[in-house]
Design a protein around this motif. Structure first.
Motif, PDB file in Angstrom:
ATOM      1  N   ASP A  41       0.831  -1.202   0.000  1.00  0.00           N
ATOM      2  CA  ASP A  41       0.000   0.000   0.000  1.00  0.00           C
ATOM      3  C   ASP A  41       0.869   1.257   0.000  1.00  0.00           C
ATOM      4  OD1 ASP A  41      -1.967   1.866   0.243  1.00  0.00           O
ATOM      5  OD2 ASP A  41      -2.791   1.121   2.122  1.00  0.00           O
ATOM      6  N   LEU A  42       0.849   1.980  -1.113  1.00  0.00           N
ATOM      7  CA  LEU A  42       1.576   3.238  -1.226  1.00  0.00           C
ATOM      8  C   LEU A  42       0.652   4.450  -1.230  1.00  0.00           C
ATOM      9  CD1 LEU A  42       4.194   2.268  -3.985  1.00  0.00           C
ATOM     10  CD2 LEU A  42       4.375   1.996  -1.495  1.00  0.00           C
ATOM     11  N   SER A  43      -0.672   4.211  -1.258  1.00  0.00           N
ATOM     12  CA  SER A  43      -1.593   5.356  -1.333  1.00  0.00           C
ATOM     13  C   SER A  43      -2.970   5.062  -0.752  1.00  0.00           C
ATOM     14  CB  SER A  43      -1.754   5.798  -2.799  1.00  0.00           C
ATOM     15  OG  SER A  43      -2.301   4.746  -3.587  1.00  0.00           O
ATOM     16  N   GLY A  44      -3.128   3.963  -0.028  1.00  0.00           N
ATOM     17  CA  GLY A  44      -4.434   3.590   0.502  1.00  0.00           C
ATOM     18  C   GLY A  44      -4.538   3.779   2.005  1.00  0.00           C
ATOM     19  N   VAL A  45      -5.414   2.985   2.625  1.00  0.00           N
ATOM     20  CA  VAL A  45      -5.723   3.187   4.042  1.00  0.00           C
ATOM     21  C   VAL A  45      -4.597   2.731   4.970  1.00  0.00           C
ATOM     22  CG1 VAL A  45      -8.212   3.069   3.697  1.00  0.00           C
ATOM     23  CG2 VAL A  45      -6.928   0.962   4.134  1.00  0.00           C
ATOM     24  N   THR A  46      -3.679   1.889   4.492  1.00  0.00           N
ATOM     25  CA  THR A  46      -2.558   1.444   5.317  1.00  0.00           C
ATOM     26  C   THR A  46      -1.233   1.967   4.756  1.00  0.00           C
ATOM     27  OG1 THR A  46      -2.355  -0.645   4.091  1.00  0.00           O
ATOM     28  CG2 THR A  46      -3.775  -0.637   6.041  1.00  0.00           C
ATOM     29  N   ALA A  48       0.824   4.207   5.747  1.00  0.00           N
ATOM     30  CA  ALA A  48       1.925   4.394   6.693  1.00  0.00           C
ATOM     31  C   ALA A  48       2.702   3.101   6.898  1.00  0.00           C
ATOM     32  CB  ALA A  48       1.395   4.907   8.028  1.00  0.00           C
ATOM     33  N   TRP A  49       2.027   1.972   6.734  1.00  0.00           N
ATOM     34  CA  TRP A  49       2.702   0.686   6.823  1.00  0.00           C
ATOM     35  C   TRP A  49       3.441   0.364   5.524  1.00  0.00           C
ATOM     36  CZ3 TRP A  49       3.067  -3.177  10.651  1.00  0.00           C
ATOM     37  CH2 TRP A  49       2.493  -2.826  11.873  1.00  0.00           C
ATOM     38  N   GLY A  50       2.743   0.463   4.404  1.00  0.00           N
ATOM     39  CA  GLY A  50       3.325   0.048   3.131  1.00  0.00           C
ATOM     40  C   GLY A  50       4.523   0.877   2.704  1.00  0.00           C
ATOM     41  N   VAL A  51       4.403   2.199   2.812  1.00  0.00           N
ATOM     42  CA  VAL A  51       5.489   3.072   2.368  1.00  0.00           C
ATOM     43  C   VAL A  51       6.732   2.889   3.231  1.00  0.00           C
ATOM     44  CG1 VAL A  51       6.231   5.485   2.199  1.00  0.00           C
ATOM     45  CG2 VAL A  51       4.020   4.798   1.272  1.00  0.00           C
ATOM     46  N   ASN A  52       6.569   2.937   4.540  1.00  0.00           N
ATOM     47  CA  ASN A  52       7.732   2.838   5.423  1.00  0.00           C
ATOM     48  C   ASN A  52       8.377   1.461   5.386  1.00  0.00           C
ATOM     49  OD1 ASN A  52       7.999   5.463   7.178  1.00  0.00           O
ATOM     50  ND2 ASN A  52       5.802   5.072   7.014  1.00  0.00           N
ATOM     51  N   ILE A 106       8.800 -10.047  -1.665  1.00  0.00           N
ATOM     52  CA  ILE A 106       8.976  -9.860  -0.237  1.00  0.00           C
ATOM     53  C   ILE A 106       8.002  -8.802   0.276  1.00  0.00           C
ATOM     54  CG2 ILE A 106      10.825  -8.158  -0.618  1.00  0.00           C
ATOM     55  CD1 ILE A 106      12.046  -9.041   2.053  1.00  0.00           C
ATOM     56  N   ALA A 107       7.458  -9.037   1.468  1.00  0.00           N
ATOM     57  CA  ALA A 107       6.638  -8.060   2.188  1.00  0.00           C
ATOM     58  C   ALA A 107       5.411  -7.611   1.403  1.00  0.00           C
ATOM     59  CB  ALA A 107       7.481  -6.852   2.591  1.00  0.00           C
ATOM     60  N   ASN A 108       4.785  -8.525   0.665  1.00  0.00           N
ATOM     61  CA  ASN A 108       3.530  -8.182   0.013  1.00  0.00           C
ATOM     62  C   ASN A 108       2.499  -7.806   1.083  1.00  0.00           C
ATOM     63  OD1 ASN A 108       4.498  -8.685  -2.583  1.00  0.00           O
ATOM     64  ND2 ASN A 108       3.956 -10.845  -2.470  1.00  0.00           N
ATOM     65  N   GLY A 109       1.732  -6.739   0.836  1.00  0.00           N
ATOM     66  CA  GLY A 109       0.914  -6.157   1.887  1.00  0.00           C
ATOM     67  C   GLY A 109      -0.523  -6.645   1.938  1.00  0.00           C
ATOM     68  N   ASN A 310       9.153   4.254  11.322  1.00  0.00           N
ATOM     69  CA  ASN A 310       8.121   3.755  12.237  1.00  0.00           C
ATOM     70  C   ASN A 310       8.298   2.243  12.431  1.00  0.00           C
ATOM     71  OD1 ASN A 310       7.122   2.646   9.880  1.00  0.00           O
ATOM     72  ND2 ASN A 310       5.138   3.658   9.973  1.00  0.00           N
ATOM     73  N   PHE A 311       7.330   1.635  13.091  1.00  0.00           N
ATOM     74  CA  PHE A 311       7.411   0.206  13.381  1.00  0.00           C
ATOM     75  C   PHE A 311       7.448  -0.619  12.092  1.00  0.00           C
ATOM     76  CE2 PHE A 311       5.070  -3.728  14.971  1.00  0.00           C
ATOM     77  CZ  PHE A 311       6.201  -4.274  15.561  1.00  0.00           C
ATOM     78  N   ALA A 312       6.667  -0.215  11.093  1.00  0.00           N
ATOM     79  CA  ALA A 312       6.648  -0.940   9.826  1.00  0.00           C
ATOM     80  C   ALA A 312       8.004  -0.893   9.135  1.00  0.00           C
ATOM     81  CB  ALA A 312       5.564  -0.369   8.910  1.00  0.00           C
ATOM     82  N   ALA A 313       8.694   0.227   9.271  1.00  0.00           N
ATOM     83  CA  ALA A 313      10.032   0.343   8.692  1.00  0.00           C
ATOM     84  C   ALA A 313      10.998  -0.611   9.378  1.00  0.00           C
ATOM     85  CB  ALA A 313      10.531   1.778   8.815  1.00  0.00           C
ATOM     86  N   GLN A 314      10.878  -0.704  10.676  1.00  0.00           N
ATOM     87  CA  GLN A 314      11.737  -1.608  11.432  1.00  0.00           C
ATOM     88  C   GLN A 314      11.516  -3.056  11.002  1.00  0.00           C
ATOM     89  OE1 GLN A 314      11.815  -1.013  15.769  1.00  0.00           O
ATOM     90  NE2 GLN A 314      11.542  -3.220  15.964  1.00  0.00           N
TER      91      GLN A 314
END
Length: 391
Positions: A41-46, A48-52, A106-109, A310-314
């Motif tokens: 997710d680069l532009s949806g409701v999540t 902050a998780w997908g981008v980071n 990897i890391a499909n959202g 953020n946590f998703a980046a970690q």
């Protein structure tokens, strides 16, 4: 003599063509690069998780490329936006697999997104590595090309129930959860552990992700005299439920899982979520963490992307490091089989953030099923139990 020379030359040319053909059969791998893809997710409701998450993965790949790559191969990383939607995920996956010819993803959202895409992806021999979801279906049932990173929602709630009953003496357990694949996955862990311990839920409520009024649901659980509430919720509904509980002056303990382990939950104004506990596969580390490797990661991320990780980046950085370890162990002669063997040889891998050690093997596709217990104190997540717990 000339005939002999021509014959030898022809044989060498034929051998070279066979060798080149053999090399080309390893999708996404050349002598100089490995192609890796992600839909997230680069532009949806999540977002902050997908981008980071994908930013941190790219950062890890850029670092290894700067050191010369893996056995001389640089990683080419392609990220597609799925907007947290199943149709967009299918479209993005088709591009990554059929046009970009990725070696692995990897890391499909997203849980429903991965569940929808994986059958075709795995049929085409494209490994699904460390999806950005803690659903159990990411590693179970067993498939040689499915790898999960750490504890699942299922593991976390089994460990939570065991902890609450055996160590804290809770007897009247209740639950509130989203009526979604995610929520049902959470509740499967709750129910299985309760069955194993011969304990029954006193009451439960299910809600849609878009619901906003939880007053009736909270009243139902209060009438059941619950002494703890297990939450199959994410961020917004976690905050709303905790606020509804506190609004009526009910000081009941609440226990969530990693989907609620977010700064937006800990930092609710007025200390509304103070005391909320959460099971988490890995611990989020703050800017004041003194460990040199953590400081270097945070500094590098800020310099590269202009914001704190953020946590998703970690999670993304840890996932990338485990993947790099597996690719390194696969050796120079990279193939699907050598990659799987490389992953299966990982033992007690420790990331820079202090996560539970991760181990894989011939029949092991989940790095760890241990979970930490965190609690909100003064607007921050802090350790509630010193060591990770399991069931």
């Amino acid at each position: 003599m000339r005939r002999t020379i021509r014959a030898v030359a022809g044989m060498l040319a034929l051998l070279a063509s066979f060798t080149g053909l053999r090399a080309q059969t390893v999708r996404g791998v050349t002598d100089t690069e490995i192609v890796i893809g992600t839909y997230t997710d680069l532009s949806g409701v999540t977002v902050a998780w997908g981008v980071n998450n994908s930013n941190a993965i790219r950062m890890a790949f850029d670092e290894v490329n700067a050191r010369g790559g893996i056995h001389g191969r640089r990683i080419r990383y392609i990220v597609e936006d799925n907007q947290y939607q199943v149709p967009r995920s299918i479209q993005a996956s088709n591009k990554l697999i059929n046009r970009d010819n990725v070696f692995l993803m990897i890391a499909n959202g997203g849980t429903p997104m991965n569940n929808a895409v994986m059958p075709d992806q795995l049929a085409k021999n494209v490994p699904n590595m460390f999806p950005l979801t803690s659903a159990r279906s990411m590693y179970w049932p067993y498939h040689r090309l499915k790898f999960g990173l750490a504890s699942s929602y299922y593991d976390q709630m089994r460990a939570a129930v065991k902890l609450l009953v055996e160590q804290r003496g809770k007897k009247t357990l209740c639950a509130m959860y989203q009526d979604t694949d995610f929520g049902r996955d959470v509740m499967e862990g709750v129910r299985d552990q309760m069955k194993a311990m011969n304990v029954a839920l006193a009451a439960e409520t299910a809600h849609k992700p878009t619901d906003a009024d939880f007053s009736a649901a909270v009243a139902k659980l209060r009438d059941a005299k619950c002494d703890v509430i297990l939450l199959g919720t994410i961020v917004r509904d976690t905050n709303q439920i905790v606020a509804a509980v506190r609004k009526i002056g009910w000081d009941v303990p609440l226990m969530a899982q990693v989907a609620a382990y977010d700064s937006a939950v800990a930092e609710v104004p007025g200390g509304v979520t103070e005391g909320l506990e959460c099971m988490t596969s890995v611990l989020f580390v703050g800017k004041d963490d003194p460990r040199p490797a953590v400081q270097a990661f945070q500094k590098g991320y800020r310099e590269k992307y202009g914001r704190d990780p953020n946590f998703a980046a970690q999670i993304g950085y840890s996932a990338a490091q485990v993947l790099i370890e597996g690719l390194t162990k696969a050796g120079r002669n990279l193939s699907l089989d050598s990659f799987v063997a490389g992953m299966e040889s990982i033992r007690d891998f420790n990331d820079i953030f202090g996560s539970p050690p991760m181990t894989y093997g011939p029949n092991v596709r989940q790095g760890s099923n241990q979970s930490y217990v965190a609690v909100v104190r003064a607007g921050k997540w802090q350790l509630s139990v010193e060591k990770p717990v399991g069931y």
